[in-house]
Design a protein around this motif. Structure first.
Motif, PDB file in Angstrom:
ATOM      1  N   SER A  81     -23.660  13.086 -18.317  1.00 45.85           N
ATOM      2  CA  SER A  81     -22.928  11.905 -18.165  1.00 45.85           C
ATOM      3  C   SER A  81     -23.443  10.907 -19.017  1.00 45.85           C
ATOM      4  CB  SER A  81     -22.756  11.310 -16.737  1.00 45.85           C
ATOM      5  OG  SER A  81     -21.940  12.319 -16.153  1.00 45.85           O
ATOM      6  N   ILE A  85     -22.215   8.094 -22.651  1.00 45.39           N
ATOM      7  CA  ILE A  85     -21.809   6.558 -22.591  1.00 45.39           C
ATOM      8  C   ILE A  85     -21.570   6.166 -23.905  1.00 45.39           C
ATOM      9  CG2 ILE A  85     -22.922   4.370 -21.773  1.00 45.39           C
ATOM     10  CD1 ILE A  85     -24.343   5.567 -19.639  1.00 45.39           C
ATOM     11  N   GLN A  87     -19.671   7.054 -26.079  1.00 46.73           N
ATOM     12  CA  GLN A  87     -18.037   6.904 -26.324  1.00 46.73           C
ATOM     13  C   GLN A  87     -17.232   6.042 -25.432  1.00 46.73           C
ATOM     14  OE1 GLN A  87     -16.642  11.199 -27.073  1.00 46.73           O
ATOM     15  NE2 GLN A  87     -18.637  11.790 -26.175  1.00 46.73           N
ATOM     16  N   TRP A  88     -17.815   5.429 -24.466  1.00 46.81           N
ATOM     17  CA  TRP A  88     -16.860   4.778 -23.566  1.00 46.81           C
ATOM     18  C   TRP A  88     -16.362   3.425 -23.929  1.00 46.81           C
ATOM     19  CZ3 TRP A  88     -19.863   4.664 -18.008  1.00 46.81           C
ATOM     20  CH2 TRP A  88     -20.130   6.044 -17.732  1.00 46.81           C
ATOM     21  N   THR A  91     -12.624   3.892 -24.940  1.00 47.71           N
ATOM     22  CA  THR A  91     -11.872   3.992 -23.622  1.00 47.71           C
ATOM     23  C   THR A  91     -11.981   2.747 -22.969  1.00 47.71           C
ATOM     24  OG1 THR A  91     -13.802   5.156 -22.534  1.00 47.71           O
ATOM     25  CG2 THR A  91     -12.204   6.647 -23.466  1.00 47.71           C
ATOM     26  N   MET A  92     -12.839   1.872 -22.986  1.00 48.95           N
ATOM     27  CA  MET A  92     -12.915   0.676 -22.248  1.00 48.95           C
ATOM     28  C   MET A  92     -11.955  -0.513 -23.027  1.00 48.95           C
ATOM     29  SD  MET A  92     -14.982   0.572 -19.511  1.00 48.95           S
ATOM     30  CE  MET A  92     -16.221   1.206 -18.907  1.00 48.95           C
ATOM     31  N   GLY A 298      -9.595   8.159 -15.611  1.00 46.23           N
ATOM     32  CA  GLY A 298     -10.318   7.092 -15.998  1.00 46.23           C
ATOM     33  C   GLY A 298      -9.483   5.775 -16.105  1.00 46.23           C
ATOM     34  N   PHE A 320     -17.714   8.787 -15.068  1.00 43.76           N
ATOM     35  CA  PHE A 320     -16.808   8.140 -16.220  1.00 43.76           C
ATOM     36  C   PHE A 320     -15.631   7.613 -15.315  1.00 43.76           C
ATOM     37  CE2 PHE A 320     -12.949   8.504 -18.543  1.00 43.76           C
ATOM     38  CZ  PHE A 320     -13.082   7.859 -19.876  1.00 43.76           C
ATOM     39  N   HIS A 324     -14.737   3.269 -15.214  1.00 46.44           N
ATOM     40  CA  HIS A 324     -13.646   2.600 -15.615  1.00 46.44           C
ATOM     41  C   HIS A 324     -12.830   1.974 -14.537  1.00 46.44           C
ATOM     42  CE1 HIS A 324     -14.810   4.796 -19.086  1.00 46.44           C
ATOM     43  NE2 HIS A 324     -13.774   4.275 -19.893  1.00 46.44           N
TER      44      HIS A 324
END
Length: 351
Positions: A81, A85, A87-88, A91-92, A298, A320, A324
């Motif tokens: 996991s 991070i 890549q987050w 998506t955030m 998420g 993930f 989120h």
């Protein structure tokens, strides 16, 4: 003798709710329904509550449910996991945009289609943080009864529709190798640590403290090699049965006419939220190397414990999903008072 019988009588509504949830969940699972233990139990208890059955779920049992979900979520965190991070941020950012779109579109639709006042419309539009929303509504913003019913209906619809939405996009997670079942001693030790950490998080007023505290401890134990092996299936099933019951028990006390009145509004709110979430997830999937189901859950505007449980049932990475949903709660903590200020300013201008 009466002193012994009285507690048993008092436990009757709780035992009835659990029996209904377990029976409905078991039947749904046997029928092959996605996340059957959760969705089947939730729907069964919802029907019973609306029918006036004497069902109940005390606070201490709800807290146990939250600890179990956090434990199972932590136990299902993918060991890689932390490598994802980076890549987050994509998506955030999508999550922040999505929340603005859901709140504005749902608030507008509830005003135009159902003639609700702005306070009721926008308080009903917030996707999550129900306790905070109801605290503000109770202070005189909108019709608190209508807000509560629409929000509960939305949560029920969203939780029930999420597995179907994921299946439409073939969003199933690949199954990894089956781990041997963990030792009972390890389970008891980690479970106790999860409960204690959840209690501390709750005392510190962390949103969804029992869920996040338990998940934090279980994840830490797993990533440090102190949580080896798979959880017994009975633990996961118990978590699903309890969470399904907890979601649906909120319908207790709502009359049939009130539910029917909020049904269409809740359905419209769910359709808007699911549509926007799906579009944002599709866009994100073009930029991040991550299964669609991870992204969708998420970004989904449901309760952390409900979406976390669905993530477990569908086999997705719970780290993930949890990260989120915590971010969503933080954004809502800031945005809800701001929207309320705008609504009140608009109402003053109309006077």
């Amino acid at each position: 003798m009466s002193a012994l019988i009285e507690p048993i009588k008092g436990a009757g509504p709780t035992l009835l709710a659990l029996a209904i949830s377990a029976t409905g969940g078991g039947l749904a699972q046997a029928a092959g329904m996605p996340a059957g233990w959760l969705i089947g139990g939730m729907i069964s208890v919802a029907i019973a509550a609306l029918a006036g059955a004497p069902v109940a779920m005390p606070g201490w049992l709800r807290d146990i449910a939250f600890v179990l979900v956090g434990l199972v979520m932590g136990g299902n965190v993918a060991r890689d996991s932390l490598t994802l991070i980076v890549q987050w941020p994509v998506t955030m950012l999508a999550l922040a945009i999505e929340l603005a779109l859901i709140i504005s579109a749902t608030g507008w639709a509830l005003q135009k289609l159902f003639r609700l006042d702005p306070g009721t419309s926008f308080m009903s539009a917030f996707p999550g943080h129900l306790s905070f929303v109801m605290a503000i509504a109770s202070a005189g913003v909108g019709n608190s009864r209508q807000i509560a019913i629409i929000q509960v209906v939305r949560i029920l619809f969203l939780t029930a529709s999420a597995p179907l939405a994921l299946l439409l996009f073939s969003a199933s997670a690949p199954q990894g190798p089956v781990e041997p079942q963990m030792a009972i001693g390890t389970l008891v030790a980690v479970g106790a640590a999860c409960a204690l950490t959840g209690f501390v998080f709750t005392r510190l007023r962390v949103p969804a403290g029992y869920v996040l505290g338990a998940m934090f401890m279980a994840t830490t134990a797993r990533l440090t090699g102190n949580f080896e092996g798979a959880l017994p299936p009975a633990v996961t099933i118990a978590a699903f049965v309890l969470i399904g019951c907890n979601i649906a028990i909120r319908l207790k006390g709502i009359t049939g006419s009130e539910f029917r009145g909020a049904l269409l509004a809740g359905l419209v709110a769910t359709i808007i939220a699911v549509g926007i979430t799906t579009v944002m997830a599709i866009i994100c999937a073009q930029f991040v190397d991550m299964p669609f189901g991870h992204i969708w859950l998420g970004l989904s505007p449901g309760a952390l414990e409900g979406m976390g449980a669905l993530g477990i049932a569908m086999g997705f990475d719970t780290a993930f999903i949890a990260a989120h949903h915590v971010t969503r709660l933080l954004i809502l903590t800031i945005s809800i008072p701001l929207v309320v200020m705008l609504v009140r300013r608009h109402e003053r201008k109309r006077l």
